[in-house]
Design an enzyme around this catalytic site. Structure first.
Site, mmCIF file in Angstrom:
data_model
loop_
_atom_site.group_PDB
_atom_site.id
_atom_site.type_symbol
_atom_site.label_atom_id
_atom_site.label_comp_id
_atom_site.label_asym_id
_atom_site.label_seq_id
_atom_site.Cartn_x
_atom_site.Cartn_y
_atom_site.Cartn_z
ATOM 1 N N CYS A 82 7.400 -60.429 4.076
ATOM 2 C CA CYS A 82 7.701 -60.291 2.644
ATOM 3 C C CYS A 82 7.076 -59.042 2.042
ATOM 4 O O CYS A 82 7.183 -58.810 0.850
ATOM 5 C CB CYS A 82 7.263 -61.530 1.874
ATOM 6 N N HIS B 126 1.689 -51.823 -6.779
ATOM 7 C CA HIS B 126 2.603 -52.793 -7.392
ATOM 8 C C HIS B 126 3.588 -52.123 -8.340
ATOM 9 O O HIS B 126 4.720 -52.585 -8.497
ATOM 10 C CB HIS B 126 1.803 -53.911 -8.070
HETATM 11 C C1 PEP Z 1 1.830 -57.882 0.675
HETATM 12 O O1 PEP Z 1 0.621 -57.655 0.625
HETATM 13 O O2 PEP Z 1 2.576 -57.394 1.550
HETATM 14 C C2 PEP Z 1 2.481 -58.729 -0.338
HETATM 15 C C3 PEP Z 1 3.730 -59.090 -0.211
HETATM 16 O O3 PEP Z 1 1.745 -59.094 -1.421
HETATM 17 P P1 PEP Z 1 1.380 -58.120 -2.641
HETATM 18 O O4 PEP Z 1 2.200 -56.870 -2.501
HETATM 19 O O5 PEP Z 1 1.678 -58.857 -3.898
HETATM 20 O O6 PEP Z 1 -0.079 -57.892 -2.451
#
Ligand code: PEP
Ligand code: MG
Length: 755
Positions: free
Chosen positions: A675, A363
């Site tokens: 996404c 993240h």
């Molecule tokens: C993903 O896992 O691709 C996503 C968009 O969610 P996060 O990155 O917040 O886990």
């Protein structure tokens, strides 16, 4: 042998330089296995030679002078095979090479153990015996263990330039950089500013003391404070303790006042270090002495000393917090860097981010990309404790970091940064233009937001709306769950900012790498544990409060879409739908004019890929979270730097999974968006376009790049490329195909090496 091993490892860990570490190894290993010679050869990759770097048993003048071509002799053979060579009669072996400069006579016994770090051979540890001798299995494993230990010290010396300097005294070596992983594109120049977790003595960096007298006073105050605290504690619980335990408090208090602790630290402060750094160095030096003692009781005192050091540090940090004074071009450096620490730096001061942990899909990396801040992560060899205030060049395309770069490197990067500026000016020209292919196909581009609390998210004008609003942040920055009213005002803000464009808000996805400080969950495998919908399903009160806040926030705007994370079974969806309907009905009954939003499911667990049709039947849309999907499909922890090179969202298995989801959704006429970070990668975007994904959602930093690709490509060409890509057997081949395709249409600048 175990005790011997423990001691040698400890001595190597405490060595102050690589030369020291090597000398310790050769001397102790030779003695431990009663060999005639122990030597270490290190690989000089620039001259392609193995260089004798330390020896006990051969002529000392040979150190640095004996250089063997990479593939020659038994040493070359051990390195080439990356495996142990154990021979009782070395001269009889066809690869044997006699090296007269070492003064070696005809030694017969030979053991060569390669020194390996991250699959790379860095050198060879060699034992020799005059008589014929085959080394026993336990001796071999002993040497292998030490070689592994040595590998870490060598890697560190390579990264700090120490090894280069050593080689330089004996040959030539070009400017070195530290290699990590590309996490956010761009080139940055700036000053290292180290962040570290509180009350962690080992993490404290060295820093010049601005005013030594103030630092000395702070240290004395902290020592006195801890002393008084122990005295208070001893008084409170004293009677309940045994005499020997009570005596321990007395011993601690003596330690706190001891000359060795107090005077040494004061001396280090007067020598120029700040109080925290001076304390760390003193505690480490004294703990080391205890560590090396024979008596287990005395060895235990090292733990006491470190514990005391931590308490004093905590007091010093309370006094120093909050740290301020970010340099005008701050490069935030740390082992792990939290969203909070990033958010703390004023945006116009933040030049780049560099961390020793993490990977391109953590993240922190997503946040850096979203903010358009160059970042390198997983720079495992970064000497965090010794880097504060140093000038750095960060190459976010290749994941490289240069410490105090020479003028030639600086000049080269200034040229690249100028190219970057020209590219951004070119991309700026795309603002306001539709995201449409050359054959007229519209591919809407949405924004991912929510990782930082910003009044006006970047990319508002450019996006078709918000494809993913991560709601974890307001939960993470508090000391308790936020109230319905508090959440409602957050959601209202983002819904109103983008109205009438749709905003997809995801329900809470805590767990994994996003723990809540006030809701501790301790698991050995957090990514396979209690996270996302699994938590909110077990806590309907948390889920319903959040959904109430979302529905109420959307009253009068009606642009809310609701997204459920980490779905693995249809039951989870059925339960969530039931709760959402209940919230909706309750709110209507209470007189709120809420409407039912479109509901979607995230596809980020392999099980959901295979049940995409069953899921699509239940909801209005699917959104593929390729970050987690890649992690789970490839079994690669997205935060683990050791396996980050295996993480690849262009892996053919990931491409096939996306295709399978599209097929499942098509059966029920549902739209699919992507996404995860894959959507913001100009290369992957070509394939997603070819697959017929209905929209892409990405960080603000990627919007114009992806739009540039969409506008330069026809849908039919994207399909052609997809057709070839699905026949590739490796992610590498897919990447090569796409890079060539973009270079062909003059978009090579969008895919600089590294991503
Ligand atoms: C993903 O896992 O691709 C996503 C968009 O969610 P996060 O990155 O917040 O886990
Ligand atoms: Mg996810």
């Amino acid at each position: 042998m175990l005790e011997q091993l423990r001691r040698i490892v400890q001595k190597v860990n405490n060595a102050t330089s690589l030369e020291d570490a090597l000398d310790i190894i050769v001397c102790h290993v030779k003695r431990a296995v009663r060999a005639d010679v122990c030597s270490v050869y290190l690989t000089d990759f620039d001259t392609r030679e193995h260089v004798l770097q330390a020896t006990d048993g051969l002529r000392q003048e040979a150190v640095g002078a004996v250089r063997l071509p990479l593939n020659r002799g038994l040493i070359g053979w051990a390195a080439e095979r990356a495996d142990t060579v154990n021979l009782d009669d070395a001269p009889a072996h066809p690869r044997y090479l006699f090296i007269p400069e070492t003064g070696e006579q005809q030694f017969r016994g030979f053991l060569g153990v390669p020194i390996i770090q991250n699959r790379r051979v860095l050198g060879v540890l060699v034992l020799r015996q005059r008589e014929s001798r085959r080394f026993a299995d336990d001796e071999v494993t002993f040497v292998i263990t030490l070689a592994a230990q040595l590998a870490g010290a060598i890697a560190l010396a390579r990264s700090t330039g120490e090894l280069a300097r050593l080689h330089q005294q004996q040959g030539t070596v070009p400017a070195r950089f530290l290699q990590g992983l590309a996490a956010a594109p761009g080139i940055a120049f700036g000053t290292a500013y180290v962040v570290y977790p509180p009350a962690d003595l080992d993490a404290v960096p060295d820093k010049p003391a601005t005013d030594p007298e103030t630092e000395c006073a702070a240290l004395r105050e902290a020592l006195a404070w801890v002393d008084a605290e122990i005295a208070r504690f001893a008084e409170r619980v004293g009677d309940a303790l045994r005499t020997e335990d009570r005596a321990l408090f007395g011993a601690w208090r003596l330690m706190l006042k001891s000359e060795s602790l107090v005077d040494d630290t004061l001396e280090r402060i007067r020598g120029g270090n700040w109080a925290q750094g001076a304390l760390r160095a003193t505690v480490a030096a004294h703990a080391r002495v205890f560590d090396e003692m024979n008596d287990p009781y005395l060895r235990e005192r090292a733990t006491d000393l470190r514990d005391l050091g931590r308490r004093v540090l905590m007091r010093l940090q309370n006094r120093d917090a909050p740290r301020a004074g970010y340099p005008p071009r701050t490069v935030l450096v740390g082992d792990e860097i939290s969203a909070m620490q990033i958010a703390d730096v004023p945006r116009d001061c933040l030049a780049a981010i560099v961390s020793t942990a993490g990977s391109g899909s953590s993240h922190m990396a997503i946040l850096a990309r979203g903010m358009g801040v160059p970042a390198a992560v997983g720079v495992a060899d970064l000497p965090v404790g010794r880097i504060e205030g140093r000038e750095l060049v960060v190459d976010g395309y290749r994941g490289r970091v240069y410490v105090s770069p020479p003028p030639s490197v600086q000049a080269e990067y200034e040229r690249l940064a100028a190219d970057d500026l020209a590219l951004s000016a070119e991309l700026d020209g795309l603002r306001g233009l539709p995201s449409e292919t050359t054959d007229g196909y519209q591919l809407p581009l949405f924004l991912n937001t929510g990782l930082v609390s910003e009044q006006r998210p970047l990319g508002i004008e450019e996006s078709a709306g918000v494809g993913l609003y991560r709601t974890e942040l307001p939960f993470m920055v508090r000391d308790r769950f936020p109230s319905e009213a508090n959440q409602m005002s957050n959601y209202r803000h983002v819904l109103a900012t983008f109205a009438p464009r749709p905003v997809t808000i995801r329900t809470l996805d805590i767990g994994g790498d996003k723990p809540l400080p006030y809701f501790p969950v301790s698991e050995s495998n957090p990514f396979l544990g209690w996270r996302g919908i699994r938590i909110t399903r077990d806590h309907p009160e948390i889920f319903m409060t959040q959904v109430r806040a979302m529905l109420r926030a959307a009253v009068g705007l009606d642009n809310l879409q609701l997204l459920l994370p980490m779905i693995t079974t249809v039951d989870e969806v059925d339960d969530a739908l039931l709760l959402i309907r209940r919230v909706h009905d309750d709110l209507l009954a209470e007189g709120h004019e809420v409407s039912m939003p479109p509901i979607g499911v995230m596809i980020e667990v392999p099980a959901a890929v295979y049940q995409a049709d069953a899921l699509a039947r239940r909801v209005e849309f699917l959104s593929i979270g390729t970050n987690d999907l890649t992690q789970y499909l490839l079994a690669v922890d997205r935060n683990n730097a050791h396996v980050a090179a295996l993480y690849d969202d262009l892996h053919p298995a990931v491409l096939r999974a996306v295709l399978a989801v599209l097929e499942g959704a098509r059966a029920h006429g549902r739209e699919v968006s992507v996404c995860g970070e894959m959507a913001g990668d100009p290369l992957a975007a070509v394939l997603l376009l070819g697959m017929g994904v209905h929209s892409l959602s990405m960080g603000a930093g990627s919007l114009l790049r992806v739009k540039g690709v969409v506008r330069s490509m026809s849908r039919s060409r994207a399909r052609e490329l997809l057709h070839i890509a699905v026949q590739c057997e490796t992610g590498r081949a897919v990447r090569r195909l796409l890079i060539d395709a973009l270079e062909e249409i003059g978009l090579g600048g969008l895919v600089r090496p590294g991503r």
